[in-house]
Design an enzyme around this catalytic site. Structure first.
Site, mmCIF file in Angstrom:
data_model
loop_
_atom_site.group_PDB
_atom_site.id
_atom_site.type_symbol
_atom_site.label_atom_id
_atom_site.label_comp_id
_atom_site.label_asym_id
_atom_site.label_seq_id
_atom_site.Cartn_x
_atom_site.Cartn_y
_atom_site.Cartn_z
ATOM 1 N N GLY B 10 5.909 -1.636 5.312
ATOM 2 C CA GLY B 10 7.313 -1.270 5.388
ATOM 3 C C GLY B 10 7.520 -0.232 6.456
ATOM 4 O O GLY B 10 6.553 0.312 7.011
ATOM 5 N N GLY B 11 8.767 0.050 6.747
ATOM 6 C CA GLY B 11 9.087 1.071 7.728
ATOM 7 C C GLY B 11 9.110 2.448 7.084
ATOM 8 O O GLY B 11 8.862 2.613 5.889
ATOM 9 N N ARG B 13 10.634 5.467 5.306
ATOM 10 C CA ARG B 13 11.699 5.589 4.299
ATOM 11 C C ARG B 13 12.240 4.236 3.864
ATOM 12 O O ARG B 13 13.456 4.049 3.699
ATOM 13 C CB ARG B 13 12.855 6.418 4.852
ATOM 14 C CG ARG B 13 12.558 7.875 4.884
ATOM 15 C CD ARG B 13 12.679 8.448 3.516
ATOM 16 N NE ARG B 13 12.022 9.752 3.449
ATOM 17 C CZ ARG B 13 12.045 10.500 2.373
ATOM 18 N NH1 ARG B 13 12.678 10.083 1.295
ATOM 19 N NH2 ARG B 13 11.420 11.639 2.352
ATOM 20 N N LYS B 16 8.627 1.921 0.348
ATOM 21 C CA LYS B 16 7.327 1.264 0.107
ATOM 22 C C LYS B 16 6.425 2.075 -0.828
ATOM 23 O O LYS B 16 5.716 1.495 -1.651
ATOM 24 C CB LYS B 16 6.612 0.937 1.420
ATOM 25 C CG LYS B 16 6.300 2.123 2.298
ATOM 26 C CD LYS B 16 5.838 1.647 3.671
ATOM 27 C CE LYS B 16 5.400 2.835 4.535
ATOM 28 N NZ LYS B 16 6.359 3.977 4.601
ATOM 29 N N ALA B 35 -5.092 9.774 -0.695
ATOM 30 C CA ALA B 35 -4.164 10.189 0.360
ATOM 31 C C ALA B 35 -4.951 10.325 1.658
ATOM 32 O O ALA B 35 -5.909 11.098 1.718
ATOM 33 C CB ALA B 35 -3.522 11.524 -0.010
ATOM 34 N N THR B 36 -4.569 9.591 2.677
ATOM 35 C CA THR B 36 -5.251 9.722 3.967
ATOM 36 C C THR B 36 -4.646 10.830 4.811
ATOM 37 O O THR B 36 -5.216 11.230 5.813
ATOM 38 C CB THR B 36 -5.180 8.398 4.758
ATOM 39 O OG1 THR B 36 -3.800 8.066 4.944
ATOM 40 C CG2 THR B 36 -5.884 7.272 4.027
ATOM 41 N N HIS B 51 5.430 14.452 -2.839
ATOM 42 C CA HIS B 51 4.916 13.167 -3.321
ATOM 43 C C HIS B 51 3.972 13.362 -4.508
ATOM 44 O O HIS B 51 4.012 12.616 -5.478
ATOM 45 C CB HIS B 51 4.181 12.421 -2.197
ATOM 46 C CG HIS B 51 5.107 11.776 -1.215
ATOM 47 N ND1 HIS B 51 4.665 11.143 -0.077
ATOM 48 C CD2 HIS B 51 6.454 11.662 -1.202
ATOM 49 C CE1 HIS B 51 5.703 10.668 0.590
ATOM 50 N NE2 HIS B 51 6.792 10.985 -0.059
ATOM 51 N N ARG B 55 4.432 11.909 -8.452
ATOM 52 C CA ARG B 55 3.548 10.943 -9.104
ATOM 53 C C ARG B 55 3.284 11.259 -10.564
ATOM 54 O O ARG B 55 3.068 10.358 -11.365
ATOM 55 C CB ARG B 55 2.208 10.857 -8.347
ATOM 56 C CG ARG B 55 2.288 9.973 -7.127
ATOM 57 C CD ARG B 55 0.913 9.643 -6.604
ATOM 58 N NE ARG B 55 0.174 10.826 -6.202
ATOM 59 C CZ ARG B 55 0.293 11.436 -5.034
ATOM 60 N NH1 ARG B 55 1.131 10.988 -4.123
ATOM 61 N NH2 ARG B 55 -0.418 12.502 -4.760
ATOM 62 N N GLU B 63 -8.039 13.488 -1.322
ATOM 63 C CA GLU B 63 -7.627 13.454 0.087
ATOM 64 C C GLU B 63 -8.802 12.998 0.933
ATOM 65 O O GLU B 63 -9.843 13.657 0.974
ATOM 66 C CB GLU B 63 -7.119 14.830 0.528
ATOM 67 C CG GLU B 63 -5.798 15.159 -0.177
ATOM 68 C CD GLU B 63 -5.161 16.459 0.278
ATOM 69 O OE1 GLU B 63 -5.538 16.979 1.341
ATOM 70 O OE2 GLU B 63 -4.268 16.948 -0.460
#
Lengths: 170, 170, 170
Positions: B10-11, B13, B16, B35-36, B51, B55, B63
């Protein structure tokens, strides 16, 4: 693969070229690749050479930066599939050559309507980012969008490719 | 939710992340968020913290800026769903670390093929705007596109999210 | 065309305006066009004038740069279709006016929920290119994405238009 025009849209590195090529190679006949791109710099030359090697020996390649409608008219036949890559570069070439783009779009649509055999055209979708800062980029984006709309209206089939996967639009 | 790999494209915002998270939370088992992204600046740190709070307590967060294939191999199990966010940042991290990206893409695909439990991966589609001015951004766009194609080919399921709504590509 | 809200997403020059207009003109009643754009420069003034001429005499046009929820509330009726073009420019206007965008998004969703007749809204998808260099463009992209997600969630129908061809998302 029956006769008719198939437009394949997608973003940069979306897998649209590979998808177009694999559709084309299912055709039982000659394969003509019309490249609209010219090698202006090393980055581009390297990409063109790599793509040509990837296509392999079944293909003949013509480089046609401007006279695309005439090239399709001259080469399309029931025994030859024509793959054009890509309309977005063609649009850019027309702008650099200071041509009237809407006239060329009409000529292309005429050539597609009269094509004697199958034509697959690859094009970039470039209008889904932030509005570009400079006016030339905005004019290009407008022209590329008009091109895509006109060819999509004329095509029998339109696909949108993302991450190598085609989505049928028409 | 059965075992298998699901790529969610997805783009910016596009909703996704929320879509991925809500799919993941239907899984009856442990939830691991990989999380990357790393917090290089205040804008990014603020987004990561928000974020993580969104969750909620069912999630464990790791991470992992670089060693993603090994992290998936080490943590995937039939009783644990792994959600990776996102492949585009991972691509960017690999480029900054001067890694050979195609080797890392192969390692990721291997890890996905061998994963013992469900893996959901979120990735950005970044190739649908105007060609970027600078060569580094073009290289990044190419790498991100190759990443998406390779993972989409390996995945059992691929979705494209726009305005919060998923479209099935595979 | 029954009552309800229809969001039409697409890129620049994707044919989304024409698609919206042709859907609207199937409505048997009055047609109100709410333009959120203001003519700040010659490029924009020219585009606005051309669009107005394209629409023809069935349409009434109101220019509403900021007070969109109130305008929908005041004008929606079972005998009048309202077409809003576009939400992305409205987002940009709200940012320039230093408004709290999430409050305005809520007001818009309320107005759509209470609309007495059909409302079609056109919006740009702007998040599918490379991350913009400047922070303001990133903030705008985030706001435009939140707007699209909120209106898509409230809408009865959502379409994505590429090359003039609609794809149903909802």
């Amino acid at each position: 693969m029956t006769a008719g025009t198939h437009l394949i849209l997608g973003g940069a590195r979306s897998g649209k070229s590979r998808h177009a090529q694999s559709l084309a190679e299912a055709f039982d006949g000659a394969l003509l690749y019309i490249a609209t791109g010219e090698a202006f710099d090393a980055e581009m030359a390297e990409r063109i050479a790599r793509h040509r090697a990837d296509r392999g020996p079944r293909w003949t390649t013509h480089e046609i930066p401007l006279a695309l409608p005439a090239a399709i008219a001259a080469s399309s036949s029931a025994r030859r599939l024509v793959l054009v890559e890509c309309l977005t570069l063609w649009t850019s070439n027309l702008m650099h050559a200071d041509r009237d783009i809407d006239t060329d779009i009409s000529s292309l649509v005429d050539a597609l309507d009269r094509a004697a055999g199958p034509v697959i055209l690859v094009s970039n979708e470039v209008g889904l980012g932030i509005v570009p800062d400079n006016a030339l980029a905005r004019r290009f984006r407008d022209a590329a969008g008009r091109m895509n709309q006109a060819v999509a209206a004329a095509a029998q089939r339109v696909s949108f490719v993302a991450a190598g996967l085609p989505l049928r639009l028409k």
